[in-house]
Write a protein that holds these residues in place. Structure first.
Motif, PDB file in Angstrom:
ATOM      1  N   VAL A   1       0.379  80.957  85.456  1.00  0.00           N
ATOM      2  CA  VAL A   1      -0.479  80.943  84.146  1.00  0.00           C
ATOM      3  C   VAL A   1      -1.704  81.608  84.147  1.00  0.00           C
ATOM      4  N   THR A   2      -2.026  82.053  82.964  1.00  0.00           N
ATOM      5  CA  THR A   2      -3.337  82.885  82.864  1.00  0.00           C
ATOM      6  C   THR A   2      -4.693  82.068  83.242  1.00  0.00           C
ATOM      7  N   LEU A   3      -5.543  82.946  83.555  1.00  0.00           N
ATOM      8  CA  LEU A   3      -6.859  82.322  84.027  1.00  0.00           C
ATOM      9  C   LEU A   3      -7.834  81.797  82.898  1.00  0.00           C
ATOM     10  N   GLY A   4      -7.530  82.430  81.522  1.00  0.00           N
ATOM     11  CA  GLY A   4      -8.362  82.168  80.536  1.00  0.00           C
ATOM     12  C   GLY A   4      -7.722  80.846  79.680  1.00  0.00           C
ATOM     13  N   GLU A   5      -6.497  80.924  79.183  1.00  0.00           N
ATOM     14  CA  GLU A   5      -5.983  79.981  78.332  1.00  0.00           C
ATOM     15  C   GLU A   5      -5.018  79.045  79.259  1.00  0.00           C
ATOM     16  N   GLY A   6      -4.716  79.511  80.230  1.00  0.00           N
ATOM     17  CA  GLY A   6      -3.900  78.599  81.151  1.00  0.00           C
ATOM     18  C   GLY A   6      -2.216  78.529  80.589  1.00  0.00           C
ATOM     19  N   LYS A   7      -1.957  79.797  80.293  1.00  0.00           N
ATOM     20  CA  LYS A   7      -0.679  79.823  79.463  1.00  0.00           C
ATOM     21  C   LYS A   7       0.325  80.812  80.320  1.00  0.00           C
ATOM     22  N   LYS A   8       1.663  80.634  80.189  1.00  0.00           N
ATOM     23  CA  LYS A   8       2.510  81.397  80.947  1.00  0.00           C
ATOM     24  C   LYS A   8       2.337  82.630  80.510  1.00  0.00           C
ATOM     25  N   ARG A   9       2.300  82.837  79.358  1.00  0.00           N
ATOM     26  CA  ARG A   9       2.492  84.514  78.665  1.00  0.00           C
ATOM     27  C   ARG A   9       1.046  85.153  79.459  1.00  0.00           C
ATOM     28  N   GLY A  10       1.444  86.397  80.178  1.00  0.00           N
ATOM     29  CA  GLY A  10       0.480  87.157  80.618  1.00  0.00           C
ATOM     30  C   GLY A  10       0.272  86.995  82.116  1.00  0.00           C
ATOM     31  N   SER A  11       1.194  85.862  82.680  1.00  0.00           N
ATOM     32  CA  SER A  11       1.108  85.625  84.319  1.00  0.00           C
ATOM     33  C   SER A  11       2.367  86.419  84.724  1.00  0.00           C
ATOM     34  N   LEU A  12       2.450  86.604  86.186  1.00  0.00           N
ATOM     35  CA  LEU A  12       3.398  87.298  86.768  1.00  0.00           C
ATOM     36  C   LEU A  12       4.695  86.406  86.644  1.00  0.00           C
ATOM     37  N   LEU A  13       4.751  85.255  86.556  1.00  0.00           N
ATOM     38  CA  LEU A  13       6.114  84.479  86.035  1.00  0.00           C
ATOM     39  C   LEU A  13       6.534  84.859  84.757  1.00  0.00           C
ATOM     40  N   TRP A  14       5.648  84.828  84.015  1.00  0.00           N
ATOM     41  CA  TRP A  14       5.982  85.178  82.482  1.00  0.00           C
ATOM     42  C   TRP A  14       6.730  86.588  82.584  1.00  0.00           C
ATOM     43  N   LEU A  15       6.106  87.753  83.426  1.00  0.00           N
ATOM     44  CA  LEU A  15       6.936  89.115  83.472  1.00  0.00           C
ATOM     45  C   LEU A  15       8.114  88.961  84.142  1.00  0.00           C
ATOM     46  N   LEU A  16       8.181  88.269  85.140  1.00  0.00           N
ATOM     47  CA  LEU A  16       9.406  88.272  86.102  1.00  0.00           C
ATOM     48  C   LEU A  16      10.599  87.443  85.478  1.00  0.00           C
ATOM     49  N   ASP A  17      10.126  86.389  84.672  1.00  0.00           N
ATOM     50  CA  ASP A  17      11.165  85.367  84.243  1.00  0.00           C
ATOM     51  C   ASP A  17      12.197  85.809  83.221  1.00  0.00           C
ATOM     52  N   ARG A  18      12.876  86.891  83.688  1.00  0.00           N
ATOM     53  CA  ARG A  18      14.045  87.246  82.720  1.00  0.00           C
ATOM     54  C   ARG A  18      15.334  86.497  82.926  1.00  0.00           C
ATOM     55  N   THR A  19      15.120  85.379  83.622  1.00  0.00           N
ATOM     56  CA  THR A  19      16.342  84.401  84.075  1.00  0.00           C
ATOM     57  C   THR A  19      17.074  83.708  82.594  1.00  0.00           C
ATOM     58  N   ALA A  20      18.508  83.786  82.849  1.00  0.00           N
ATOM     59  CA  ALA A  20      19.274  83.290  81.642  1.00  0.00           C
ATOM     60  C   ALA A  20      19.418  81.626  81.657  1.00  0.00           C
ATOM     61  N   THR A  21      19.190  81.065  82.779  1.00  0.00           N
ATOM     62  CA  THR A  21      19.316  79.528  82.947  1.00  0.00           C
ATOM     63  C   THR A  21      17.879  78.841  83.261  1.00  0.00           C
ATOM     64  N   ALA A  22      18.037  77.599  82.876  1.00  0.00           N
ATOM     65  CA  ALA A  22      16.712  76.876  83.067  1.00  0.00           C
ATOM     66  C   ALA A  22      16.499  76.485  84.634  1.00  0.00           C
ATOM     67  N   MET A  23      17.695  76.394  85.202  1.00  0.00           N
ATOM     68  CA  MET A  23      17.536  76.252  86.806  1.00  0.00           C
ATOM     69  C   MET A  23      17.026  77.388  87.391  1.00  0.00           C
ATOM     70  N   GLY A  24      17.509  78.826  86.929  1.00  0.00           N
ATOM     71  CA  GLY A  24      16.929  79.805  87.546  1.00  0.00           C
ATOM     72  C   GLY A  24      15.554  80.069  87.244  1.00  0.00           C
ATOM     73  N   SER A  25      15.041  79.633  85.854  1.00  0.00           N
ATOM     74  CA  SER A  25      13.382  79.786  85.735  1.00  0.00           C
ATOM     75  C   SER A  25      12.705  78.769  86.896  1.00  0.00           C
ATOM     76  N   ARG A  26      13.337  77.590  87.017  1.00  0.00           N
ATOM     77  CA  ARG A  26      12.724  76.645  88.057  1.00  0.00           C
ATOM     78  C   ARG A  26      12.536  77.405  89.183  1.00  0.00           C
ATOM     79  N   LEU A  27      13.553  77.828  89.815  1.00  0.00           N
ATOM     80  CA  LEU A  27      13.635  78.282  91.084  1.00  0.00           C
ATOM     81  C   LEU A  27      12.878  79.584  91.220  1.00  0.00           C
ATOM     82  N   LEU A  28      12.871  80.529  90.262  1.00  0.00           N
ATOM     83  CA  LEU A  28      11.839  81.569  90.246  1.00  0.00           C
ATOM     84  C   LEU A  28      10.476  80.960  90.546  1.00  0.00           C
ATOM     85  N   LYS A  29       9.820  79.974  89.874  1.00  0.00           N
ATOM     86  CA  LYS A  29       8.628  79.509  89.945  1.00  0.00           C
ATOM     87  C   LYS A  29       8.392  78.961  91.380  1.00  0.00           C
TER      88      LYS A  29
END
Length: 868
Positions: A276-304
């Motif tokens: 999450v980002t420092l200022g607003e605590g949102k996923k957008r703008g974080s490294l996870l946001w950039l990398l998360d091109r997963t197609a499934t929810a379970m893939g997104s959770r594993l990436l984190k």
């Protein structure tokens, strides 16, 4: 209790068993709450508080409709409460006295199973801990996916807190034994922002082992110590007491050693903006946001989870890199796999709901459609030349028997409800088909009856209808009543403009149709639960498939990012050198639109370039540079490619950061105290294999204190820890350390001054900087122009005074070292006379550390005039 009505007595006796939960007490079509629960719930849920006769007195009461109760439960869970659902467990019509009621489930933040209350891309972990002495055991479970992890940790320092925080738990269950460890309990309560429950565990060792062996197939191989058995026993017992149903999907038990992963504490994850980002605590703008091109929810959770725990094992990292490289080399494979993955639903949570008994027919169809994709996906993977992709393909169980069962049993478009029929396919069950035939024939018979009665009576407007209250009826308008044959119909209901009748024949057929409808609904539910149970028995196969699909999904996402931004495969090794050629900050580059990101090299090692001392103006890119080195290291150790022209990365065991300014009001710590605490943590826990990022350490106190601390910290890292360090500072005097510390190298963020304006080049160059351009940055920030102009005048005045002092008494310059004039004055003892030494003692008595730099300069200037 005798003073209350029997129903209130029942409520109080059940509530006493769940004192820390809101008790949703079923009364007809409502869940009611009483006493303090009602008062608190009315505030939290913003619903009306009323009262009810309780016997001796009226008691506070509020309630919510049972059909919309999930909305209110969700609100309470989000606020960190527990909710105990108390249902009527006998037929009110058959009850003698008060209807029997029982709590059927306790919903807590860490035990959510409801799809609408979960975030698809995030795990919902519950963590339990126990310990004795210097060892702590931890168990973490996500009930919604069925995964369970256990480990033992060193109980000293902040290691336990960092590990708990890595799960971002929604709930923490603490063994009552830990009350003896008051320091640990206090740290957990202040640092971990989750619902916390103190749990009393009383089962014997024998009972624990028997229970856990029946729950987890590989329990004996995984839990080999008393602490691990106890912490897992606490976890399972707590889940049994709250869920009150089968936990058969909870079979995936994994033991891990936290030291086999890179440790990232809260400060590092926050400052590097991993998830999450420092200022607003949102996923957008974080490294996870950039990398998360997963197609499934379970893939997104594993990436984190991979981001939270980068690998130290180079063999596993290489294995991941091979898959990414194979995808990048074969664009058609990358595209085909993406199409297949998009068709796969969240197998982990589908399996959990099926096993938990909360899945409906649509969930089964989602599972079926997912499984139907797997054979084609397997075929693609097995035909590749990448060993790990081949292995993943071979290990994927398409579960054809489950697919066939669901296809035979469940219709293509079933309803959401499982208790209203319409789910089971024709031909699956002979008895059900007979019931359906009766209903179908009955509708035909009703249509034919309407036509016959119209012909017999001559009333063209006659119609046969149905409602749930009166059943089937023949309706005739009042204007046509005169046409009815005498004694043909029996009157059933009178309306304003019509009369409704029945016949003996219609009554008989109605009974047949309605009985068949009722029985078919009951039978459909029974058949559905049988199908669901059969699928539930194979949940371990579905979970195993989900793990492999999730891994494939994450590595596929890495390849998509690498192709899009031209990332390269880093070379990893067990040495001490980090070399990055033309490295970029992955997130800043991605959000820079059409602007070209200025790439920079980085080189660190244990022999010549252990510490990079970074100076230069604000806004010139120092912090970005430091973060990108850390992020490239993390990307390398999760198996991703990295944003650079070339990268050689030594395995790092821990990354520590001290970046930014923030206080801790709840913990009673000032900004400077937080800064020192994070720096202390790094100095105590770092090893020679660690990476430390320190940005502007010492700026939260006086100039002299801050510079002295910064100097001492750099020396300590150099002489005692020996780890790779990026140290950014505005204390330009520290650049002299390059001549004193043989493994420290100065670099600076280069800029040029043009027409009175500073141009930031964002380029890191060798050597130290001598100016910070603070007034220029203030001007860019939009400070009023009079403030800027006055600041420039004062700066010029200070510089003039210092130059005047230096020229007025050159023979006394041994006493004062006038550094960069806008910064500070350093007193030096160099060949002083007795008179000068006395003067120096006078200076020390002035307590210069508590004065501003300008005040200190004035005092020293006056002293120098006297000495002259």
């Amino acid at each position: 209790m005798a003073q209350y009505t029997p129903m209130i007595q029942q409520y109080l006796s059940i509530k006493a068993q769940y004192p820390d939960a809101f008790l949703f007490f079923r009364l007809g079509d409502f869940y009611e709450m009483f006493f303090s629960d009602a008062e608190k719930a009315s505030e939290e849920l913003e619903i009306t508080l009323t009262s009810r006769d309780g016997g001796k007195e009226r008691v506070p009461m509020c309630g919510v409709p049972y059909h919309s109760a999930h909305t209110y439960v969700e609100k309470l869970i989000e606020k960190g409460y527990k909710v105990a659902i108390c249902e009527q467990v006998e037929n009110p019509a058959a009850a003698k006295g008060v209807v029997k009621r029982e709590v059927v489930r306790v919903i807590t933040p860490g035990t959510i199973m409801e799809e609408n209350m979960l975030v698809d891309q995030e795990n919902n972990f519950l963590v339990t801990i126990t310990g004795s002495g210097s060892t702590v055991a931890l168990a973490a479970v996500d009930l919604s996916t069925g995964e369970c992890h256990v480990t033992e940790l060193d109980g000293s320092g902040n290691f336990v807190l960092d590990e708990i925080a890595s799960y971002q738990p929604k709930e923490v269950v603490l063994d009552e034994l830990l009350t003896q460890e008051k320091n640990l309990i206090h740290k957990v309560q202040t640092r971990i922002k989750a619902l916390q429950t103190l749990f009393t565990y009383s089962r014997s060792d024998t009972e624990t082992e028997q229970e856990l062996a029946s729950q987890f197939p590989d329990f004996a191989q995984v839990c080999t110590t008393p602490l691990l058995k106890r912490v897992l026993g606490i976890l399972v017992t707590y889940l049994q007491q709250t869920q009150k149903r089968s936990l058969s999907h909870l079979q995936r038990l994994r033991r891990y050693d936290a030291r086999q992963y890179m440790m990232l504490d809260d400060a590092a994850k926050r400052n590097l903006e991993l998830t999450v980002t420092l200022g607003e605590g949102k996923k957008r703008g974080s490294l996870l946001w950039l990398l998360d091109r997963t197609a499934t929810a379970m893939g997104s959770r594993l990436l984190k989870r991979w981001l939270d725990k980068p690998l130290l094992n180079m063999e596993k990292i290489y294995e991941r890199q091979e898959v990414v490289e194979a995808f990048i080399a074969d664009f058609l494979l990358l595209d085909d796999v993406k199409d297949y993955l998009k068709q796969v639903y969240d197998l982990e949570r589908l399996a959990a709901r099926i096993s938990f008994g909360s899945a409906n027919a649509r969930d089964l169809n989602a599972l079926k459609r997912s499984l139907q994709v797997i054979p084609r996906l397997k075929e693609k993977l097995i035909l590749t030349s990448c060993p790990r992709l081949q292995q993943l393909g071979e290990e994927m169980d398409a579960c054809p028997d489950i697919t066939e069962l669901i296809e035979q049993a469940i219709v293509d478009e079933p309803p959401v409800s499982v208790k209203e029929g319409g789910m089971i396919r024709e031909g699956y069950d002979q008895k059900l088909d007979e019931y359906h035939s009766i209903q179908k024939d009955g509708k035909t018979w009703i249509t034919q009856l309407e036509q016959r009665e119209r012909a017999a009576t001559g009333i063209k407007s006659l119609k046969v209808g149905y409602n749930r209250v009166f059943g089937y009826y023949i309706e005739i308008t009042k204007s046509n009543l005169r046409l009815l044959p005498e004694g043909r119909y029996q009157r059933k209901q009178t309306l304003a403009n019509a009369e409704r009748f029945v016949t003996a024949e219609l009554k008989e057929r109605e009974q047949l149709i309605l009985t068949a409808a009722e029985k078919s609904v009951d039978l459909e539910y029974e058949l559905f639960t049988q199908v669901r149970e059969q699928v539930s028995n194979q949940v371990n196969r579905i979970q195993s498939l989900a793990e492999r699909v999730a891994e494939l999904d994450v590595l596929h996402a890495f390849a998509i990012i690498a192709r899009q931004y031209q990332y390269v495969r880093p070379a990893l090794h067990s040495g001490d050198r980090i070399f990055i050629e033309a490295g970029r900050h992955p997130v800043v580059e991605a959000v820079s639109d059409d602007e070209t990101f200025i790439a920079n090299d980085a080189e660190l090692d244990a022999t010549k370039r252990q510490i990079l001392l970074i100076t230069g103006p604000n806004m010139a890119g120092k912090s970005t540079y430091m973060r990108q080195v850390a992020l490239i290291t993390i990307l390398s150790q999760i198996g991703s490619f990295v944003p650079a022209r070339q990268a050689e990365v030594a395995i790092v065991d821990r990354i520590f950061t001290r970046i930014g300014a923030a206080d801790d009001l709840i913990g009673g710590r000032s900004t400077f105290m937080v800064e020192m605490a994070e720096t202390c943590h790094a100095l105590k826990e770092a090893t020679p294999r660690s990476l430390i990022l320190l940005d502007e350490v010492g700026r939260g106190t006086s100039t002299y204190d801050g510079m002295a601390l910064a100097h001492a910290i750099v020396e300590y890292i150099h002489d005692h820890i020996g780890c790779k360090t990026l140290f950014s500072t505005h204390y330009h005097e520290l650049t002299e350390l390059e001549d004193k510390l043989d493994r420290l190298v100065n670099i600076h963020a280069h800029c040029i001054e043009r027409n009175g304006k500073v141009v930031f080049l964002h380029r890191m160059m060798p050597g130290g900087a001598d100016r910070s351009y603070g007034i220029h940055v203030a001007e860019l920030a939009g400070l009023p122009q009079p403030v800027i102009e006055r600041a420039k005048e004062l700066l010029s005045e200070l510089e003039g005074r210092l130059q005047q002092a230096a020229s007025a008494s050159p023979g006394q310059l041994s006493l004062f070292d006038w550094g960069p004039p806008q910064e500070k004055v350093v007193v030096k003892e160099v060949g002083l006379s007795e008179e000068e030494k006395q003067a120096l003692e006078a200076i020390r008595s002035w307590d210069l550390l508590n004065k501003t730099p300008f005040e200190s300069i004035q005092l020293l200037f006056e002293l120098q005039q006297k000495l002259k």
